[in-house]
Write an enzyme that holds these catalytic residues in place. Structure first.
Site, PDB file in Angstrom:
ATOM      1  N   GLN A  46      65.390-108.865  45.487  1.00 15.59           N
ATOM      2  CA  GLN A  46      65.924-110.242  45.441  1.00 15.59           C
ATOM      3  C   GLN A  46      65.374-111.103  46.579  1.00 15.59           C
ATOM      4  OE1 GLN A  46      67.744-107.454  45.119  1.00 15.59           O
ATOM      5  NE2 GLN A  46      69.563-107.742  43.856  1.00 15.59           N
TER       6      GLN A  46
ATOM      7  N   ARG B 158      72.518-112.950  38.708  1.00 16.19           N
ATOM      8  CA  ARG B 158      73.198-112.061  39.653  1.00 16.19           C
ATOM      9  C   ARG B 158      73.603-112.891  40.866  1.00 16.19           C
ATOM     10  NH1 ARG B 158      70.340-113.808  42.944  1.00 16.19           N
ATOM     11  NH2 ARG B 158      71.262-112.341  44.372  1.00 16.19           N
ATOM     12  N   GLY B 159      74.319-112.259  41.802  1.00 15.50           N
ATOM     13  CA  GLY B 159      74.869-113.001  42.937  1.00 15.50           C
ATOM     14  C   GLY B 159      76.314-113.355  42.601  1.00 15.50           C
ATOM     15  N   ALA B 160      77.232-113.033  43.520  1.00 14.55           N
ATOM     16  CA  ALA B 160      78.663-113.083  43.189  1.00 14.55           C
ATOM     17  C   ALA B 160      79.144-114.419  42.590  1.00 14.55           C
ATOM     18  CB  ALA B 160      79.471-112.697  44.428  1.00 14.55           C
TER      19      ALA B 160
ATOM     20  N   ASP C  61      79.712-110.018  48.379  1.00 18.95           N
ATOM     21  CA  ASP C  61      80.192-109.771  47.011  1.00 18.95           C
ATOM     22  C   ASP C  61      81.694-109.572  46.963  1.00 18.95           C
ATOM     23  OD1 ASP C  61      77.206-108.901  46.978  1.00 18.95           O
ATOM     24  OD2 ASP C  61      77.816-109.290  44.911  1.00 18.95           O
TER      25      ASP C  61
ATOM     26  N   ARG D 292      80.377-105.916  35.802  1.00 18.63           N
ATOM     27  CA  ARG D 292      79.878-105.382  37.089  1.00 18.63           C
ATOM     28  C   ARG D 292      81.092-105.195  38.004  1.00 18.63           C
ATOM     29  NH1 ARG D 292      74.671-107.930  39.764  1.00 18.63           N
ATOM     30  NH2 ARG D 292      74.748-105.937  40.857  1.00 18.63           N
TER      31      ARG D 292
ATOM     32  N   ASN E 178      78.218-106.271  50.602  1.00 22.74           N
ATOM     33  CA  ASN E 178      77.055-107.085  50.223  1.00 22.74           C
ATOM     34  C   ASN E 178      75.935-106.116  49.841  1.00 22.74           C
ATOM     35  OD1 ASN E 178      75.885-109.769  49.949  1.00 22.74           O
ATOM     36  ND2 ASN E 178      74.537-109.194  51.627  1.00 22.74           N
ATOM     37  N   LYS E 179      74.811-106.656  49.476  1.00 16.61           N
ATOM     38  CA  LYS E 179      73.686-105.860  48.980  1.00 16.61           C
ATOM     39  C   LYS E 179      73.370-104.669  49.885  1.00 16.61           C
ATOM     40  CE  LYS E 179      72.021-106.228  45.917  1.00 16.61           C
ATOM     41  NZ  LYS E 179      72.413-105.397  44.755  1.00 16.61           N
TER      42      LYS E 179
END
Ligand code: MRU
Length: 350
Positions: A197, A47-49, A238, A90, A248-249
């Site tokens: 995370q 995960r993570g852009a 993201d 996603r 973002n998250k």
């Protein structure tokens, strides 16, 4: 940290360090097909852009390889359908679409007669993208290091580190850049409910690098800032709209509001590929909704009474006016972001 995304050309398989198991177990999830890659993306093995983008590029390789081996008829239509499915794994991180489009660009430019030749071209491009991503993160780290002072404590949310990229990280790249420049930096990692995370991944990779890190509950942010324990906030992204609004998250927007209240600089660190010029502002960014289970349970144990609904929005959007600067591989962009973003994109094209 050794590469957590590794393609083995001998077995034509993508090895991903399974981030769901960290920090207690380091083992690989092996993708032999594009469908395995889609599963890895959806289930957040990786995960993570930027990491999602690089993984998707390898997914294109596996898609082309399978098509070359198994499709007797119209291979272009078959592969086209597969890439459409991959790009939809996603919705929020624009790097996924960006990576698949870049591979499509290679396909269009070379227009090979057979899919085997295309597989070879895809292999070279995915490898280049993976190497480039590390270089981009190092450049982000170099520019971002100038924003931090010796002795600073930096709060970060989620994981925008080596694990969220091909290596080095974006937000954590800024921290690593400052440390590499000889500054003493300490980090506060928000735990980042529900996938944790911050607690599981950010703390793990910083501890490996001997960078001092303390984990805090997400809801401790205001108190920590009020106590003067936070000098600066750096987070990843993201998707960034043309006007600088940044997805973002989930929880990032709240941190930004608190940072403004306590007069603490709030920086976003991201590669230019995270900027989506097709959208004017953050209202057009799709926000991923993830399975309820992630909120309902912890370690397999139910937290929420049966029948009570939960929210599990995975991202939020921080308005540009709360952002002190956007650290990219082209330098630190400042307000007005529509102008500085357009300039950075022109520079990259040139
Ligand atoms: O749901 P995730 O873990 O993919 O979300 C990741 C984030 O929000 C990161 O902060 C962002 O992608 C930046 S990664 C360098």
């Amino acid at each position: 940290m050794k590469p957590h995304i590794r393609f083995d050309t001998g077995e034509m398989a993508l090895h991903l360090l399974d981030q769901r198991l960290l920090p207690t177990e380091c083992s690989d999830f092996v993708c032999h097909s594009m469908d395995d890659v889609i599963r890895a993306l959806k289930d957040m093995v990786v995960r993570g852009a930027p990491a999602i983008g690089v993984t998707a590029a390898w997914g294109c390789v596996l898609a082309a390889d399978k098509t070359a081996r198994e499709t007797a008829g119209d291979w272009r239509a078959v592969l086209d359908d597969m890439l459409v499915r991959l790009a939809a794994a996603r919705p929020t991180a624009v790097n996924l679409r960006w990576a698949v489009e870049r591979m499509r660009g290679v396909w269009e430019a070379a227009a090979p007669d057979d899919c085997e030749a295309l597989t070879g071209l895809f292999l070279r491009e995915a490898d280049a993208m993976q190497k480039e991503d590390v270089e981009i993160c190092r450049a982000i780290g170099h520019h971002g290091a100038t924003l931090l002072y010796d002795g600073d404590t930096v709060l970060t949310h989620c994981n925008a580190g080596a694990l969220a990229t091909a290596g080095y990280g974006t937000a954590l790249g800024v921290i690593r850049g400052a440390v590499d420049a000889g500054k003493r930096i300490a980090v506060i990692a928000d735990e980042t409910r529900p996938f944790l995370q911050g607690a599981r991944l950010t703390a793990w990779e910083l501890a490996q690098d001997n960078i001092p890190v303390t984990v805090a509950c997400d809801n401790a942010c205001a108190l920590l800032m009020q106590k003067g324990l936070v000098d600066c906030v750096v987070v990843g992204a993201d998707r960034i709209a043309s006007n600088g609004d940044t997805a973002n998250k989930i929880g990032t927007h709240g941190v930004a509001i608190l940072a403004r209240h306590f007069d603490i600089p709030f920086y976003v660190a991201a590669p230019i590929s995270t900027i989506d010029t097709r959208i004017a502002d953050g209202t057009a960014i799709p926000i991923e909704k993830r399975p309820d289970e992630e909120v309902r349970t912890v370690g397999g144990r139910d937290l929420v009474p049966e029948g009570v609904p939960v929210y599990n929005f995975a991202f939020d959007v921080t308005p540009a006016q709360l952002i002190s600067g956007i650290v990219t591989e082209k330098g630190v962009l400042r307000e007005p972001y529509d102008a500085s973003i357009a300039r950075a994109l022109r520079e990259r094209t040139a």
